[in-house]
Design a protein around this motif. Sequence first.
Motif, PDB file in Angstrom:
ATOM      1  N   MET A 263      -4.279  26.073  87.469  1.00  0.00           N
ATOM      2  CA  MET A 263      -5.077  25.969  88.686  1.00  0.00           C
ATOM      3  C   MET A 263      -6.276  26.908  88.592  1.00  0.00           C
ATOM      4  O   MET A 263      -6.197  27.986  87.990  1.00  0.00           O
ATOM      5  N   GLY A 264      -7.391  26.489  89.198  1.00  0.00           N
ATOM      6  CA  GLY A 264      -8.580  27.330  89.186  1.00  0.00           C
ATOM      7  C   GLY A 264      -9.405  27.156  90.441  1.00  0.00           C
ATOM      8  O   GLY A 264      -9.528  26.048  90.977  1.00  0.00           O
ATOM      9  N   ASN A 290      -5.841  21.862  85.968  1.00  0.00           N
ATOM     10  CA  ASN A 290      -6.032  21.592  84.539  1.00  0.00           C
ATOM     11  C   ASN A 290      -7.493  21.681  84.112  1.00  0.00           C
ATOM     12  O   ASN A 290      -7.906  21.030  83.154  1.00  0.00           O
ATOM     13  N   GLY A 291      -8.296  22.454  84.848  1.00  0.00           N
ATOM     14  CA  GLY A 291      -9.692  22.663  84.484  1.00  0.00           C
ATOM     15  C   GLY A 291     -10.543  21.427  84.543  1.00  0.00           C
ATOM     16  O   GLY A 291     -11.622  21.364  83.941  1.00  0.00           O
ATOM     17  N   ARG A 295     -10.626  16.526  89.202  1.00  0.00           N
ATOM     18  CA  ARG A 295      -9.327  16.736  89.849  1.00  0.00           C
ATOM     19  C   ARG A 295      -9.464  17.917  90.822  1.00  0.00           C
ATOM     20  O   ARG A 295      -8.675  18.852  90.802  1.00  0.00           O
ATOM     21  N   SER A 296     -10.461  17.827  91.679  1.00  0.00           N
ATOM     22  CA  SER A 296     -10.806  18.953  92.551  1.00  0.00           C
ATOM     23  C   SER A 296     -10.489  18.661  94.012  1.00  0.00           C
ATOM     24  O   SER A 296     -10.515  17.501  94.458  1.00  0.00           O
ATOM     25  N   PHE A 297     -10.194  19.719  94.758  1.00  0.00           N
ATOM     26  CA  PHE A 297      -9.941  19.659  96.199  1.00  0.00           C
ATOM     27  C   PHE A 297     -10.971  20.522  96.913  1.00  0.00           C
ATOM     28  O   PHE A 297     -11.348  21.597  96.424  1.00  0.00           O
TER      29      PHE A 297
END
Length: 308
Positions: A263-264, A290-291, A295-297
């Motif tokens: 997570m990032g 997963n970078g 796949r962003s929120f």
Amino acid sequence: MKKNILKFATLLLASAIFIGCLKDKGFDNQEYGIKDPSGNSLGISFPQAPSSPILGSLNSLTTEQTLSTDVNLESASFAATDVIVQIVSNPTLVASAGYNAIPSGGVIMPTSVTIKAGTRLVPVTLRIPNSSLLDATKIYAVGLSISSVSPSGYTIASNLKNIVMAFSIKNKYDGVYQLRGYHNRNIPDYTAPYNVKIHLVTTGPNSVVTFYPAPPGPNVNAHPINGSGGAYYGTFAPEFTFNTTTNACTAVQMWSGYAPLTMGLLGTTNRYVPGVGATPAMAYLAFNYNGNPLRSFFDTLTYIGPRP
């Protein structure tokens, strides 16, 4: 420790509710309490003692909060006159359970309770005047014992005379929030925005994990996706860590035991903004897994109130 605190906080919902006394199977077959085949015993007990320690959680507040258990008259009939039950603190029970004693002045407990004539049950209420002084990394407890009863003629149930009331402290980020945002994954298409209530649940002194309550959520640690109809990733729950001085969100990771995703955080504006007056607290959180930028929120959370 983080996982244990969350499990502990969750147990409050089940164990803080009164567990039946005379209707409980253990009392009916006299596994607990006064063993009197005639059913004419006059016994005094903590009916929740078989479930001890009773586990709970409190908000971190400067105002008083309470925890309660009950004292019970074990009898086929109600009390004919008032029954006074003396209660004493029993620190040995706390040490034996492996919990932390509350610092001096941190709890106010009654020295006696009265079962009124015509009743069988009376609450025993512990008052916590300022939980903000307690450490959110610890589990605190109070040990209680029934020491005496008046008038004479009542027997203290030897296997139900002790109980441990334990609790953890929710941190300042914990609570019920209105979550608005979206996920940008478009293959498959999960991009419909969501606008739902979620919980942020204490996992440590300055960290919280998402919990998606029902309805419409699954009532587990999860994060919504694809609109407000209850859709979610099955084993996905971000845990956020904050700097308690600046309230900046300093890290996001997958909740322990869930899918091993990296997570990032995205950007430098991830933060918690405390409420002021009628203006509620807010949290602004952008992150991916997963970078992968696809796949962003992008979440905005508005504080509604404390969790039940």
